[in-house]
Design an enzyme around this catalytic site. Structure first.
Site, PDB file in Angstrom:
ATOM      1  CG  HIS A   1       3.010  63.509  12.297  1.00  0.00           C
ATOM      2  ND1 HIS A   1       3.668  63.324  11.179  1.00  0.00           N
ATOM      3  CD2 HIS A   1       3.904  63.798  13.282  1.00  0.00           C
ATOM      4  CE1 HIS A   1       4.807  63.818  11.295  1.00  0.00           C
ATOM      5  NE2 HIS A   1       5.115  64.119  12.396  1.00  0.00           N
TER       6      HIS A   1
ATOM      7  CG  HIS B   1      12.966  64.785  10.148  1.00  0.00           C
ATOM      8  ND1 HIS B   1      12.100  64.005  10.946  1.00  0.00           N
ATOM      9  CD2 HIS B   1      14.068  63.687  10.119  1.00  0.00           C
ATOM     10  CE1 HIS B   1      12.629  62.757  11.439  1.00  0.00           C
ATOM     11  NE2 HIS B   1      13.721  62.623  10.783  1.00  0.00           N
TER      12      HIS B   1
ATOM     13  CG  HIS C   1      11.587  66.646  15.532  1.00  0.00           C
ATOM     14  ND1 HIS C   1      12.675  66.553  14.856  1.00  0.00           N
ATOM     15  CD2 HIS C   1      10.543  66.218  14.749  1.00  0.00           C
ATOM     16  CE1 HIS C   1      12.472  65.976  13.870  1.00  0.00           C
ATOM     17  NE2 HIS C   1      11.050  65.671  13.658  1.00  0.00           N
TER      18      HIS C   1
ATOM     19  CG  ASP D   1       7.172  64.534  16.062  1.00  0.00           C
ATOM     20  OD1 ASP D   1       6.399  64.483  15.165  1.00  0.00           O
ATOM     21  OD2 ASP D   1       8.261  63.953  16.230  1.00  0.00           O
TER      22      ASP D   1
ATOM     23  CG  HIS E   1       2.783  54.766  15.080  1.00  0.00           C
ATOM     24  ND1 HIS E   1       2.951  54.994  13.595  1.00  0.00           N
ATOM     25  CD2 HIS E   1       3.617  55.721  15.513  1.00  0.00           C
ATOM     26  CE1 HIS E   1       3.816  55.525  13.359  1.00  0.00           C
ATOM     27  NE2 HIS E   1       4.222  56.114  14.316  1.00  0.00           N
TER      28      HIS E   1
HETATM   29 ZN   LIG Z   1      10.141  64.629  12.216  1.00  0.00          ZN
END
Ligand SMILES: [Zn+2]
Lengths: 310, 430
Positions: B65, B181, B233, B306, B310
């Site tokens: 991400h 997901h 994941h 993953d 944050h």
């Molecule tokens: Zn995910």
């Protein structure tokens, strides 16, 4: 004699000697509460913040009264759940409170782990007044105190916790505290309200309330949150009462000597009938009175505990 | 500019290459493999002479991400790709759950522009549905043309079985997989794995079955449509079994696992440190054992981090309110070397496959070759280096990792790609 820890975060792993010390100290304070002047100067000059992130009038008032009877300066800091996530972060709130140099923090929060977090970021002594569905140690201690006061002992008793075990912070504090004191602990409730993995805590599970009444000396009946049925945990209140509610007939038939506790507030006609709630089996109002003495004991023992004391 | 790796071991599992010698890269191209370097070669070259170095095809992280656009305070394309290079990755596939979501050719072009000049290449995984809303199918043909290598509504499962069916059918025209997901939102909704530890820690639980039912749905729809279904994941024992059985039946199903799921377990949540909060949550010891089996028998094709940065004000808060996800790009390879190679779960060759080959096969990307005349797309690891990770020095803009101050055995020490060399936390153009 002093407690083995600077904080009271839960009863899991707390040694029996600590619990006994709290119970003995509470017995002494209970005598104080019976005097005309119900105040001692023990915590004079100490500041206690009651940090409540969830509304809980009963627990907060009980703590506040205990703090005042010990002559501590009590400050209430309440944050409603709805304002969580807006404005000041939790971290900043805690830093602000810490900057005010308070001696003790009594904390209630919807998230488990908040009391432990406070011990890491604040220098104050921390008392958990309920965190998530984790622990509520002062409630369990007052329950144990009340059982001991009524029956003279805890060791060897069969105690069953009845109701929504999965969403209760009181249930597990009772399990750990009672087990440490030598009681045989079980739970009773609909299978949807019994959390996974509970057998690893060494408790027996009942789904039959009649058997639970018959086989136990004490029933600690938890409040059912009525909105849970909307999420499918039980079909409806009527069915809950019919299959898990306490009635005088049930108690008379199975075990007229059983002792009933309830942490309040009671849903009359759900967890138990009014006949049971007001009857001879129960000690619900004694629990409330004992709550102040037990919380005085905890505040006193932690508030006067010296740093690094063993 | 020349770079020489002296006395290195080259492992290229695809070509069954496993040799020791010197490797010479000139102007970003592999000039010579094996043999020993002459003085003339070494003249003016950057010589990396360390015992036991392994040179592998460049590693690829298929699940990161990058947070840009929308949360540039947590990560940018540039900072994320720097963390990727620092972690030994020469390529990443990034998820579309940005603000706005990556669901148009313009959005892909924007990230592509931001990625310019990086060593690590960034491939888009575009949204399955417009705005990730779970309603209309995104313009898949246009997105594939713009460079999308897969589709996902990551952060959530594809909202309905019907939409997933259409997505699998439509994306299959381009041979592009759907990356799911796997989480049933009605069954999930907790803060940690449901079981004994959620019970005693007093946190709401996410049962493994919330993952399993979505894996099962995907497997059945992949079988029905013939589309390619990839489980992001994977974390539960039962889901791994479902993938294993599906593969045995010849269904086009693949799976990735994160390093935190093969390293940590639900019991580790005990400090309530929100750096242990991720989705799917850390599972039980039994699930972790099943994951190791799945890695061994190739049920799990790839290791993907993953990587989910944050900002501190978001992550450092009450456990039930904290967002899910942890950093992963810089710790993925060290964790694999420590936990898988070090503990004899996987050989070094198989570990290289999970990083370099598995993800690219799933995404239909060419696999870099260790061969003379090929562009140098390489990851260099020292499997024996003992070192401590310091999150404060991370190239990511965020610090949310449970692995700060962790001792590792094994480290990515260099990466080469796009005519660039990454070494000692810095990039050089060759
Ligand atoms: Zn995910």
């Amino acid at each position: 004699m002093s407690l083995s820890s600077n904080h009271l975060l839960g009863l899991r792993g707390v040694p029996r000697s600590d619990i006994e010390l709290i119970l003995e100290t509470a017995a002494t304070f209970k005598q104080v509460l019976d005097r005309p002047i119900k105040k001692v100067p023990t915590l004079q000059g100490k500041t206690v913040v009651n940090l409540f992130y969830e509304p809980s009038t009963r627990t907060r008032i009980s703590f506040e009264l205990a703090e005042k009877r010990l002559s501590a300066d009590a400050v209430n800091f309440s944050v409603s759940g709805s304002s969580v996530g807006k404005g000041e972060t939790f971290r900043d709130t805690v830093r602000n409170i810490e900057a005010m140099k308070v001696d003790m923090i009594v904390v209630r929060h919807a998230s488990a782990g908040v009391p432990l977090y406070l011990t890491r970021v604040a220098k104050s002594r921390v008392i958990n007044a309920g965190d998530g569905t984790h622990e509520h140690p002062t409630q369990a201690l007052l329950d144990i105190f009340s059982i001991k006061e009524k029956l003279g002992r805890v060791e060897g008793l069969n105690v069953c916790i009845v109701g929504d075990i999965a969403h209760s912070r009181v249930a597990f504090s009772n399990v750990y505290g009672l087990q440490a004191m030598g009681a045989n602990v079980s739970v009773c409730g609909p299978s949807t309200m019994i959390p996974r993995g509970i057998e690893r805590t060494g408790v027996k599970v009942y789904h039959d309330i009649d058997r639970a009444i018959a086989e136990n000396d004490v029933l600690n009946v938890l409040r059912i949150q009525l909105e849970r049925h909307a999420r499918g945990y039980f079909p409806n209140v009527r069915e809950y009462h019919r299959y898990f509610g306490l009635t005088e007939e049930r108690i008379e038939k199975n075990n007229p000597n059983v002792l009933i506790l309830h942490p309040g507030p009671i849903n009359r006609g759900v967890e138990m009938t009014s006949g049971v709630a007001d009857g001879d089996y129960q000690i619900i109002l004694q629990q409330v009175a004992n709550g102040v003495a037990v919380r005085m004991a905890i505040l006193y023992l932690l508030g006067t505990r010296k740093e690094n004391e063993q | 500019m020349k770079v020489i790796f002296k006395n290195a071991r080259f492992i290229d599992p695809e070509r069954k290459l496993d040799e020791t010698g010197d490797l010479l890269v000139e102007e970003g191209v592999i000039r010579r493999i094996g043999g020993t370097t002459t003085e003339e070669d070494a003249n003016g070259a950057d010589v990396i002479d360390r015992e036991g170095l392994i040179v592998a095809p460049g590693f690829f992280d298929m699940h990161v991400h990058l947070r840009e656009p929308g949360r540039e305070d947590a990560e940018t394309v540039q900072s994320g790709l720097a963390a990727a290079a620092n972690g030994g990755f020469t390529g990443v596939a990034y998820m579309p759950n940005t603000e706005p979501a990556i669901d148009s050719a313009e959005a892909i072009a924007l990230v592509k522009e931001k990625a310019r000049g990086s060593l690590t290449e960034a491939f888009p995984i575009a949204a399955v549905s417009v705005g990730r809303k779970g309603e209309a199918l995104s313009p898949m043909a246009e997105l594939v043309e713009a460079g999308a290598v897969a589709f996902s509504d990551d952060g959530a499962a594809v909202a309905s079985s019907a939409l997933l069916r259409r997505a699998l059918e439509y994306s299959n025209m381009f041979g592009v997989p759907i990356v799911e997901h796997c989480e049933d939102p009605d069954l999930a909704g907790g803060a940690m794995n449901e079981g004994y530890f959620s019970t005693i820690y007093g946190l709401p639980g996410v049962p493994t079955v919330a993952e399993d039912v979505i894996v099962a749905r995907g497997v059945l729809l992949a079988e029905f449509t013939g589309g390619a279904f990839h489980v992001a994941h994977v974390s539960s024992k039962r889901s791994i079994e479902l993938v294993r059985d599906a593969k045995a039946r010849g269904i086009r199903v693949t799976a990735e696992i994160t390093p935190h799921h093969f390293t940590l377990v639900d019991e580790d949540v005990k400090t309530y440190d929100t750096n242990y909060k991720m989705n799917p949550p850390l599972r039980s010891r039994e699930d972790l054992e099943a994951a190791l089996e799945g890695l061994k028998d190739a049920t799990i094709d790839a290791i993907a981090s993953d990587h989910a940065p944050h900002a501190p004000e978001d992550k450092e808060r009450e456990f039930i309110y904290a967002p899910n996800g942890v950093l992963g790009l810089e710790t993925a390879v060290p964790l694999a070397l420590s936990e898988l190679v070090g503990k004899k779960v996987l050989s070094i060759e198989t570990t290289i496959e999970k990083f370099a080959l598995g993800p690219r096969r799933i995404l239909n990307l060419p696999i870099p070759k260790i061969a003379e005349g090929e562009p140098a797309n390489l990851t260099v690891i020292d499997p024996a280096e003992v070192w401590t990770y310091d999150a404060a020095k991370s190239k990511s803009k965020s610090r949310n990792t449970p692995f700060d101050k962790r001792l590792f055995t094994g480290k990515p020490v260099a990466a080469m790609n796009q005519g660039k060399l990454w070494r000692d936390g810095e990039m050089k153009t060759l």
